[in-house]
Write a protein that holds these residues in place. Structure first.
Motif, PDB file in Angstrom:
ATOM      1  N   UNK A 102       0.235 -30.386  -3.233  1.00  0.00           N
ATOM      2  CA  UNK A 102       1.074 -30.815  -2.123  1.00  0.00           C
ATOM      3  C   UNK A 102       0.394 -30.558  -0.791  1.00  0.00           C
ATOM      4  N   UNK A 103       0.501 -31.530   0.119  1.00  0.00           N
ATOM      5  CA  UNK A 103      -0.045 -31.380   1.467  1.00  0.00           C
ATOM      6  C   UNK A 103       0.996 -30.722   2.367  1.00  0.00           C
ATOM      7  N   UNK A 104       0.552 -29.758   3.171  1.00  0.00           N
ATOM      8  CA  UNK A 104       1.422 -29.118   4.156  1.00  0.00           C
ATOM      9  C   UNK A 104       1.567 -30.057   5.345  1.00  0.00           C
ATOM     10  N   UNK A 105       2.698 -30.173   5.951  1.00  0.00           N
ATOM     11  CA  UNK A 105       3.953 -29.582   5.508  1.00  0.00           C
ATOM     12  C   UNK A 105       4.538 -30.402   4.364  1.00  0.00           C
ATOM     13  N   UNK A 106       5.014 -29.735   3.349  1.00  0.00           N
ATOM     14  CA  UNK A 106       5.603 -30.409   2.188  1.00  0.00           C
ATOM     15  C   UNK A 106       7.105 -30.206   2.226  1.00  0.00           C
ATOM     16  N   UNK A 107       7.813 -31.105   1.590  1.00  0.00           N
ATOM     17  CA  UNK A 107       9.270 -30.981   1.529  1.00  0.00           C
ATOM     18  C   UNK A 107       9.687 -30.014   0.437  1.00  0.00           C
ATOM     19  N   UNK A 108      10.789 -29.335   0.685  1.00  0.00           N
ATOM     20  CA  UNK A 108      11.305 -28.388  -0.297  1.00  0.00           C
ATOM     21  C   UNK A 108      11.608 -29.045  -1.627  1.00  0.00           C
ATOM     22  N   UNK A 109      12.167 -30.232  -1.601  1.00  0.00           N
ATOM     23  CA  UNK A 109      12.494 -30.931  -2.848  1.00  0.00           C
ATOM     24  C   UNK A 109      11.233 -31.298  -3.627  1.00  0.00           C
ATOM     25  N   UNK A 110      10.179 -31.626  -2.898  1.00  0.00           N
ATOM     26  CA  UNK A 110       8.893 -31.939  -3.533  1.00  0.00           C
ATOM     27  C   UNK A 110       8.364 -30.725  -4.304  1.00  0.00           C
ATOM     28  N   UNK A 111       8.419 -29.580  -3.657  1.00  0.00           N
ATOM     29  CA  UNK A 111       7.954 -28.341  -4.291  1.00  0.00           C
ATOM     30  C   UNK A 111       8.833 -27.990  -5.483  1.00  0.00           C
ATOM     31  N   UNK A 112      10.136 -28.084  -5.327  1.00  0.00           N
ATOM     32  CA  UNK A 112      11.055 -27.754  -6.419  1.00  0.00           C
ATOM     33  C   UNK A 112      10.861 -28.679  -7.616  1.00  0.00           C
ATOM     34  N   UNK A 113      10.557 -29.934  -7.371  1.00  0.00           N
ATOM     35  CA  UNK A 113      10.302 -30.873  -8.463  1.00  0.00           C
ATOM     36  C   UNK A 113       9.050 -30.452  -9.242  1.00  0.00           C
ATOM     37  N   UNK A 114       7.981 -30.106  -8.519  1.00  0.00           N
ATOM     38  CA  UNK A 114       6.758 -29.629  -9.179  1.00  0.00           C
ATOM     39  C   UNK A 114       7.024 -28.358  -9.972  1.00  0.00           C
ATOM     40  N   UNK A 115       7.795 -27.448  -9.390  1.00  0.00           N
ATOM     41  CA  UNK A 115       8.100 -26.186 -10.057  1.00  0.00           C
ATOM     42  C   UNK A 115       8.915 -26.432 -11.324  1.00  0.00           C
ATOM     43  N   UNK A 116       9.850 -27.334 -11.257  1.00  0.00           N
ATOM     44  CA  UNK A 116      10.661 -27.676 -12.424  1.00  0.00           C
ATOM     45  C   UNK A 116       9.766 -28.202 -13.552  1.00  0.00           C
ATOM     46  N   UNK A 117       8.833 -29.080 -13.217  1.00  0.00           N
ATOM     47  CA  UNK A 117       7.889 -29.629 -14.205  1.00  0.00           C
ATOM     48  C   UNK A 117       7.037 -28.506 -14.792  1.00  0.00           C
ATOM     49  N   UNK A 118       6.551 -27.617 -13.932  1.00  0.00           N
ATOM     50  CA  UNK A 118       5.685 -26.525 -14.382  1.00  0.00           C
ATOM     51  C   UNK A 118       6.418 -25.601 -15.349  1.00  0.00           C
ATOM     52  N   UNK A 119       7.653 -25.251 -15.022  1.00  0.00           N
ATOM     53  CA  UNK A 119       8.404 -24.330 -15.874  1.00  0.00           C
ATOM     54  C   UNK A 119       8.819 -24.993 -17.182  1.00  0.00           C
ATOM     55  N   UNK A 120       9.188 -26.236 -17.137  1.00  0.00           N
ATOM     56  CA  UNK A 120       9.546 -26.945 -18.372  1.00  0.00           C
ATOM     57  C   UNK A 120       8.334 -27.074 -19.289  1.00  0.00           C
ATOM     58  N   UNK A 121       7.156 -27.255 -18.709  1.00  0.00           N
ATOM     59  CA  UNK A 121       5.933 -27.350 -19.510  1.00  0.00           C
ATOM     60  C   UNK A 121       5.656 -26.032 -20.237  1.00  0.00           C
ATOM     61  N   UNK A 122       6.102 -24.922 -19.652  1.00  0.00           N
ATOM     62  CA  UNK A 122       5.943 -23.601 -20.282  1.00  0.00           C
ATOM     63  C   UNK A 122       7.091 -23.246 -21.199  1.00  0.00           C
ATOM     64  N   UNK A 123       8.095 -24.119 -21.253  1.00  0.00           N
ATOM     65  CA  UNK A 123       9.255 -23.823 -22.072  1.00  0.00           C
ATOM     66  C   UNK A 123      10.230 -22.892 -21.397  1.00  0.00           C
ATOM     67  N   UNK A 124      10.090 -22.731 -20.079  1.00  0.00           N
ATOM     68  CA  UNK A 124      11.029 -21.912 -19.325  1.00  0.00           C
ATOM     69  C   UNK A 124      11.984 -22.845 -18.601  1.00  0.00           C
ATOM     70  N   UNK A 125      13.095 -22.282 -18.217  1.00  0.00           N
ATOM     71  CA  UNK A 125      14.074 -23.141 -17.553  1.00  0.00           C
ATOM     72  C   UNK A 125      13.658 -23.389 -16.119  1.00  0.00           C
ATOM     73  N   UNK A 126      13.631 -24.640 -15.775  1.00  0.00           N
ATOM     74  CA  UNK A 126      13.414 -25.005 -14.395  1.00  0.00           C
ATOM     75  C   UNK A 126      14.756 -25.321 -13.789  1.00  0.00           C
ATOM     76  N   UNK A 127      14.784 -25.638 -12.525  1.00  0.00           N
ATOM     77  CA  UNK A 127      15.992 -26.096 -11.861  1.00  0.00           C
ATOM     78  C   UNK A 127      17.160 -25.161 -12.125  1.00  0.00           C
ATOM     79  N   UNK A 128      16.974 -23.881 -11.776  1.00  0.00           N
ATOM     80  CA  UNK A 128      17.990 -22.844 -12.024  1.00  0.00           C
ATOM     81  C   UNK A 128      19.320 -23.225 -11.410  1.00  0.00           C
TER      82      UNK A 128
END
Length: 128
Positions: A102-128
């Protein structure tokens, strides 16, 4: 399942603070670090579910941090953030296994979407 621990590494205090606030507001446990070396010294390194890191930092870059963590056997997904985006660095990050770039400044939703993908790929719950 426990709440994912997100490690934020950036030498810019305002980026660390704003990212920490965003993630904590979504229920994540967050630890922040001013350098890659500080994360590598953390007693909670092995508990890290995802690393969000700046690409360009003074002593050790985000890409070098990813390489070092893989060398040490840690497989936490990485999301890179940068104020100086370029296609070569982006390609290197993604080739090294980054989930997002992500390029700064990035949107919060953009970061949260990436984080959700990352956690789901690990089998952890994303989008708490």
């Amino acid at each position: 399942m426990s709440t994912p621990l997100i490690s934020v590494v950036d030498d810019d205090v305002s980026v660390r603070a704003s990212t920490e606030n965003l993630l904590k507001s979504r229920g994540y446990v967050v630890q922040i670090f001013a350098s890659a070396e500080a994360l590598l010294r953390s007693p909670h390194l092995s508990e890290t579910s995802c690393v969000i890191t700046d690409v360009q930092m003074s002593a050790m870059s985000g890409l070098e941090l990813l390489t070092e963590m893989r060398t040490r056997g840690y497989d936490a997904p990485f999301i890179f953030i940068t104020a100086f985006p370029n296609e070569r660095v982006r390609a290197s990050a993604l080739d090294a296994g980054a989930i997002g770039f992500l390029a700064k400044p990035f949107g919060g939703q953009e970061l949260l979407k990436c984080l959700d993908i990352a956690l789901k790929a690990r089998g952890e719950r994303g989008d708490i």
